[in-house]
Write a protein that holds these residues in place. Structure first.
Motif, PDB file in Angstrom:
ATOM      1  N   LYS A 139      36.689 123.653 126.857  1.00 18.67           N
ATOM      2  CA  LYS A 139      36.535 125.254 127.933  1.00 18.67           C
ATOM      3  C   LYS A 139      34.929 125.707 126.629  1.00 18.67           C
ATOM      4  O   LYS A 139      34.877 125.110 125.558  1.00 18.67           O
ATOM      5  CB  LYS A 139      37.777 126.251 127.029  1.00 18.67           C
ATOM      6  N   ASN A 140      33.870 125.975 127.637  1.00 19.27           N
ATOM      7  CA  ASN A 140      32.876 127.150 127.239  1.00 19.27           C
ATOM      8  C   ASN A 140      33.213 128.295 125.879  1.00 19.27           C
ATOM      9  O   ASN A 140      34.238 129.312 126.397  1.00 19.27           O
ATOM     10  CB  ASN A 140      31.903 126.863 127.959  1.00 19.27           C
ATOM     11  N   ASN A 141      32.405 128.022 124.667  1.00 15.88           N
ATOM     12  CA  ASN A 141      32.531 129.136 124.231  1.00 15.88           C
ATOM     13  C   ASN A 141      30.981 129.489 123.724  1.00 15.88           C
ATOM     14  O   ASN A 141      30.265 128.969 122.982  1.00 15.88           O
ATOM     15  CB  ASN A 141      33.037 127.914 122.198  1.00 15.88           C
ATOM     16  N   TYR A 142      30.849 130.581 124.479  1.00 13.67           N
ATOM     17  CA  TYR A 142      29.315 130.697 124.504  1.00 13.67           C
ATOM     18  C   TYR A 142      28.602 131.801 123.129  1.00 13.67           C
ATOM     19  O   TYR A 142      27.896 131.546 122.973  1.00 13.67           O
ATOM     20  CB  TYR A 142      28.641 131.676 125.524  1.00 13.67           C
ATOM     21  N   GLY A 143      29.649 132.218 122.971  1.00 22.49           N
ATOM     22  CA  GLY A 143      29.713 132.882 121.827  1.00 22.49           C
ATOM     23  C   GLY A 143      29.473 132.244 120.043  1.00 22.49           C
ATOM     24  O   GLY A 143      28.369 132.685 119.285  1.00 22.49           O
ATOM     25  N   ILE A 144      29.546 130.896 120.184  1.00 22.17           N
ATOM     26  CA  ILE A 144      29.530 129.870 118.923  1.00 22.17           C
ATOM     27  C   ILE A 144      28.676 128.835 119.509  1.00 22.17           C
ATOM     28  O   ILE A 144      28.543 128.339 118.855  1.00 22.17           O
ATOM     29  CB  ILE A 144      30.764 129.775 118.051  1.00 22.17           C
ATOM     30  N   ASP A 145      27.609 128.533 120.698  1.00 24.09           N
ATOM     31  CA  ASP A 145      27.676 128.064 121.339  1.00 24.09           C
ATOM     32  C   ASP A 145      28.505 125.992 121.582  1.00 24.09           C
ATOM     33  O   ASP A 145      27.155 125.205 120.968  1.00 24.09           O
ATOM     34  CB  ASP A 145      25.915 127.769 120.802  1.00 24.09           C
TER      35      ASP A 145
ATOM     36  N   ASN B 291      31.958 122.455 126.534  1.00 26.37           N
ATOM     37  CA  ASN B 291      33.097 121.582 127.322  1.00 26.37           C
ATOM     38  C   ASN B 291      32.826 120.295 126.662  1.00 26.37           C
ATOM     39  O   ASN B 291      31.348 120.008 127.293  1.00 26.37           O
ATOM     40  CB  ASN B 291      32.954 121.692 128.721  1.00 26.37           C
ATOM     41  N   GLY B 292      33.326 119.111 126.252  1.00 29.85           N
ATOM     42  CA  GLY B 292      32.548 117.582 126.170  1.00 29.85           C
ATOM     43  C   GLY B 292      31.926 117.496 124.507  1.00 29.85           C
ATOM     44  O   GLY B 292      31.750 116.603 124.791  1.00 29.85           O
ATOM     45  N   ASP B 293      31.245 118.695 124.150  1.00 32.76           N
ATOM     46  CA  ASP B 293      30.949 118.602 122.375  1.00 32.76           C
ATOM     47  C   ASP B 293      32.245 117.909 122.179  1.00 32.76           C
ATOM     48  O   ASP B 293      33.494 118.174 121.777  1.00 32.76           O
ATOM     49  CB  ASP B 293      30.646 120.324 122.136  1.00 32.76           C
TER      50      ASP B 293
ATOM     51  N   GLU C  76      34.506 127.933 112.674  1.00 30.02           N
ATOM     52  CA  GLU C  76      36.291 128.080 112.406  1.00 30.02           C
ATOM     53  C   GLU C  76      36.284 127.620 113.273  1.00 30.02           C
ATOM     54  O   GLU C  76      35.891 128.795 114.450  1.00 30.02           O
ATOM     55  CB  GLU C  76      36.089 128.753 111.770  1.00 30.02           C
ATOM     56  N   VAL C  77      37.893 126.830 113.692  1.00 32.02           N
ATOM     57  CA  VAL C  77      38.487 127.150 115.111  1.00 32.02           C
ATOM     58  C   VAL C  77      40.376 127.927 114.669  1.00 32.02           C
ATOM     59  O   VAL C  77      40.649 127.024 114.133  1.00 32.02           O
ATOM     60  CB  VAL C  77      38.675 125.791 115.246  1.00 32.02           C
ATOM     61  N   ASN C  78      40.568 128.572 114.897  1.00 32.74           N
ATOM     62  CA  ASN C  78      41.533 129.327 115.014  1.00 32.74           C
ATOM     63  C   ASN C  78      41.826 130.709 116.056  1.00 32.74           C
ATOM     64  O   ASN C  78      41.513 129.972 116.861  1.00 32.74           O
ATOM     65  CB  ASN C  78      41.964 130.421 113.238  1.00 32.74           C
TER      66      ASN C  78
ATOM     67  N   ASN D 157      42.840 125.946 121.037  1.00 30.96           N
ATOM     68  CA  ASN D 157      43.555 125.599 122.787  1.00 30.96           C
ATOM     69  C   ASN D 157      42.691 125.168 123.523  1.00 30.96           C
ATOM     70  O   ASN D 157      42.523 124.387 125.163  1.00 30.96           O
ATOM     71  CB  ASN D 157      44.936 126.611 123.515  1.00 30.96           C
ATOM     72  N   ARG D 158      40.901 125.327 123.353  1.00 35.67           N
ATOM     73  CA  ARG D 158      40.324 125.359 123.315  1.00 35.67           C
ATOM     74  C   ARG D 158      39.625 123.741 122.977  1.00 35.67           C
ATOM     75  O   ARG D 158      38.840 123.191 123.110  1.00 35.67           O
ATOM     76  CB  ARG D 158      39.398 125.878 122.826  1.00 35.67           C
ATOM     77  N   VAL D 159      40.542 122.977 121.988  1.00 35.94           N
ATOM     78  CA  VAL D 159      40.071 121.538 121.150  1.00 35.94           C
ATOM     79  C   VAL D 159      41.467 121.088 121.539  1.00 35.94           C
ATOM     80  O   VAL D 159      42.376 121.289 121.200  1.00 35.94           O
ATOM     81  CB  VAL D 159      39.213 122.095 119.324  1.00 35.94           C
TER      82      VAL D 159
END
Length: 68
Positions: A16-22, A25-27, A51-53, A58-60
């Motif tokens: 899922k896109n996360n524009y805040g950390i650029d 989806n697919g990265d 950092e993923v927390n 749920n986006r990874v």
């Protein structure tokens, strides 16, 4: 929250896109550090460490197939 167990060196993919950390989806990236107590991990996407927390877990997803 995700119940997947991640370990250092695991391949992952953002779903899922996360524009805040650029991170989009697919990265794809690799887990570089895991903190099980805080339910957090550091993922390197290219030359950036993120950092993923919390809800971001749920986006990874684990990436089992393909090369990157």
């Amino acid at each position: 929250m995700s119940s997947t167990v991640y370990r250092q060196g695991d391949k992952v993919m953002q779903i899922k896109n996360n524009y805040g950390i650029d991170v989009m989806n697919g990265d794809t990236g690799r887990v570089t550090a895991v903190n099980a107590d805080d339910r957090a991990m550091e993922v390197r996407f290219g030359n950036r460490a993120v950092e993923v927390n919390g809800e971001k877990l749920n986006r990874v997803l684990p990436r089992f197939y393909g090369r990157f």
